[in-house]
Design a protein around this motif. Structure first.
Motif, mmCIF file in Angstrom:
data_model
loop_
_atom_site.group_PDB
_atom_site.id
_atom_site.type_symbol
_atom_site.label_atom_id
_atom_site.label_comp_id
_atom_site.label_asym_id
_atom_site.label_seq_id
_atom_site.Cartn_x
_atom_site.Cartn_y
_atom_site.Cartn_z
ATOM 1 N N GLU A 12 1.167 -1.077 0.136
ATOM 2 C CA GLU A 12 -0.289 0.682 0.256
ATOM 3 C C GLU A 12 0.796 1.627 0.144
ATOM 4 O O GLU A 12 0.470 2.432 0.095
ATOM 5 C CB GLU A 12 -0.568 0.152 1.313
ATOM 6 C CG GLU A 12 -2.225 -1.276 1.222
ATOM 7 C CD GLU A 12 -2.635 -1.498 0.334
ATOM 8 O OE1 GLU A 12 -3.610 -0.450 -0.535
ATOM 9 O OE2 GLU A 12 -3.252 -2.448 -0.592
ATOM 10 N N PHE A 13 1.904 0.803 -0.583
ATOM 11 C CA PHE A 13 3.341 2.208 0.378
ATOM 12 C C PHE A 13 4.320 2.580 -0.931
ATOM 13 O O PHE A 13 4.448 1.566 -0.966
ATOM 14 C CB PHE A 13 4.346 1.896 1.313
ATOM 15 C CG PHE A 13 2.586 2.222 2.421
ATOM 16 C CD1 PHE A 13 2.203 3.470 3.124
ATOM 17 C CD2 PHE A 13 2.174 0.896 3.088
ATOM 18 C CE1 PHE A 13 1.546 3.406 4.544
ATOM 19 C CE2 PHE A 13 1.880 0.751 4.492
ATOM 20 C CZ PHE A 13 1.113 2.277 5.355
ATOM 21 N N ASP A 14 4.397 4.435 -1.446
ATOM 22 C CA ASP A 14 5.193 4.539 -2.306
ATOM 23 C C ASP A 14 6.825 3.829 -1.797
ATOM 24 O O ASP A 14 7.174 3.486 0.139
ATOM 25 C CB ASP A 14 5.026 4.710 -2.656
ATOM 26 C CG ASP A 14 3.979 5.804 -3.622
ATOM 27 O OD1 ASP A 14 3.500 5.535 -3.528
ATOM 28 O OD2 ASP A 14 3.097 6.736 -3.134
ATOM 29 N N ASP B 108 8.485 5.929 1.036
ATOM 30 C CA ASP B 108 7.839 6.367 2.167
ATOM 31 C C ASP B 108 8.392 6.420 3.356
ATOM 32 O O ASP B 108 8.919 4.945 3.147
ATOM 33 C CB ASP B 108 6.101 6.059 2.299
ATOM 34 C CG ASP B 108 5.469 6.662 1.369
ATOM 35 O OD1 ASP B 108 5.318 7.812 0.676
ATOM 36 O OD2 ASP B 108 4.077 6.139 0.847
ATOM 37 N N VAL C 88 8.105 4.715 6.494
ATOM 38 C CA VAL C 88 6.732 3.854 7.287
ATOM 39 C C VAL C 88 6.603 3.016 8.545
ATOM 40 O O VAL C 88 7.831 2.703 8.286
ATOM 41 C CB VAL C 88 6.497 2.578 6.182
ATOM 42 C CG1 VAL C 88 5.281 1.653 6.686
ATOM 43 C CG2 VAL C 88 5.841 2.936 4.755
ATOM 44 N N GLU D 67 1.686 2.642 9.296
ATOM 45 C CA GLU D 67 1.034 3.329 8.542
ATOM 46 C C GLU D 67 2.081 4.425 8.131
ATOM 47 O O GLU D 67 4.173 4.548 8.360
ATOM 48 C CB GLU D 67 0.298 4.986 9.289
ATOM 49 C CG GLU D 67 1.206 5.028 10.778
ATOM 50 C CD GLU D 67 0.531 5.295 12.069
ATOM 51 O OE1 GLU D 67 -1.029 5.032 12.090
ATOM 52 O OE2 GLU D 67 1.036 5.319 13.234
ATOM 53 N N SER D 68 2.196 5.673 7.725
ATOM 54 C CA SER D 68 3.044 6.538 7.245
ATOM 55 C C SER D 68 2.024 8.456 6.875
ATOM 56 O O SER D 68 1.377 7.817 7.019
ATOM 57 C CB SER D 68 3.431 6.441 5.341
ATOM 58 O OG SER D 68 3.842 7.805 4.949
ATOM 59 N N SER E 202 2.197 10.301 2.983
ATOM 60 C CA SER E 202 0.743 9.448 2.675
ATOM 61 C C SER E 202 -0.315 9.310 2.924
ATOM 62 O O SER E 202 -1.352 8.938 2.411
ATOM 63 C CB SER E 202 1.048 7.684 1.260
ATOM 64 O OG SER E 202 1.262 7.181 2.545
ATOM 65 N N VAL F 23 -1.420 7.089 4.641
ATOM 66 C CA VAL F 23 -2.059 5.935 4.561
ATOM 67 C C VAL F 23 -1.719 4.996 6.429
ATOM 68 O O VAL F 23 -0.587 4.831 6.508
ATOM 69 C CB VAL F 23 -1.314 4.974 3.781
ATOM 70 C CG1 VAL F 23 -1.603 3.532 3.176
ATOM 71 C CG2 VAL F 23 -1.757 5.672 2.183
ATOM 72 N N ARG F 24 -2.916 4.557 6.687
ATOM 73 C CA ARG F 24 -2.831 3.732 7.033
ATOM 74 C C ARG F 24 -3.933 2.141 7.213
ATOM 75 O O ARG F 24 -4.534 1.812 7.161
ATOM 76 C CB ARG F 24 -3.639 4.542 8.429
ATOM 77 C CG ARG F 24 -3.646 3.136 9.748
ATOM 78 C CD ARG F 24 -4.117 4.050 11.159
ATOM 79 N NE ARG F 24 -3.724 3.957 12.367
ATOM 80 C CZ ARG F 24 -4.476 3.254 13.053
ATOM 81 N NH1 ARG F 24 -5.474 3.040 12.833
ATOM 82 N NH2 ARG F 24 -3.619 3.060 14.458
#
Length: 193
Positions: free
Chosen positions: A115-117, A120, A122, A159-160, A163, A165-166
């Protein structure tokens, strides 16, 4: 005709008339008594029907109430059993052997990493007891670090900040998802009738 004979005739006529009046009165009294008895029987029958209907209605209400209470008790008992099963699953997840816990944690981190670039930063949060395990696994991922422990049965929250995103890949969230999805089947299996 003599006065005595006239008197006897009048007396006789008076007696006959009195007998006739008495007979009519007795006949009328019998009719009134008969009508009153018939009315009393009708009232008694109607009241008896009302009482029978009220008894039947109260019996039906008591039966419905008892059935509802029994159903509620069955549901509460089922809920208690399902709660026990859920708690046993939670205990089993906490008590996983080291090899299984590592395999599952590795898989959950890999799934979340998708889900992460690559660039990122993280942060991976997990159960305090799994901190060393998580540190060993995330060495394989660039930009990943271990965050503060979280209260969970196992697994990770990844999570980041960059971005926003979690990903919640904790055993708890997985269990809740599977439990909700399969509760009907679990219930049917436990409470086959």
């Amino acid at each position: 005709m003599s006065l005595e004979q006239v008197r006897d005739d009048i007396e006789k006529e008076a007696r006959a008339r009195a007998d006739e009046i008495r007979a009519e009165a007795e006949e009328r009294a019998d009719e009134i008594i008969s009508a009153a008895e018939a009315d009393a029987e009708e009232i008694k029958a109607a009241r008896s029907e009302e009482v029978d209907a009220e008894i039947a209605q109260r019996r039906e209400q008591a039966l419905s109430s008892a059935k509802l209470e029994a159903k509620q008790q069955r549901l509460e008992a089922r809920r208690d059993v399902l709660e026990e099963v859920y708690e046993e699953i939670e205990d089993a997840l906490v008590d996983l052997d080291d090899e299984t816990r590592e395999r599952l944690t590795r898989s959950l981190i890999a799934s979340a990493a998708e889900e992460f670039d690559d660039h990122d930063a993280v942060v991976v949060h997990g159960r305090a007891d799994d901190e060393a395990l998580i540190e060993g696994i995330i060495e394989e991922y660039d930009g990943f670090s271990v965050g503060d422990p979280t209260d969970c049965l196992g697994g990770v929250i990844v999570e980041s900040e960059t971005s926003r995103v979690r990903v919640n890949n904790t055993f708890d969230s997985m269990l809740d998802s599977v439990w909700d999805e399969h509760l009907k089947e679990v219930s049917a299996h436990l409470f086959e009738q």
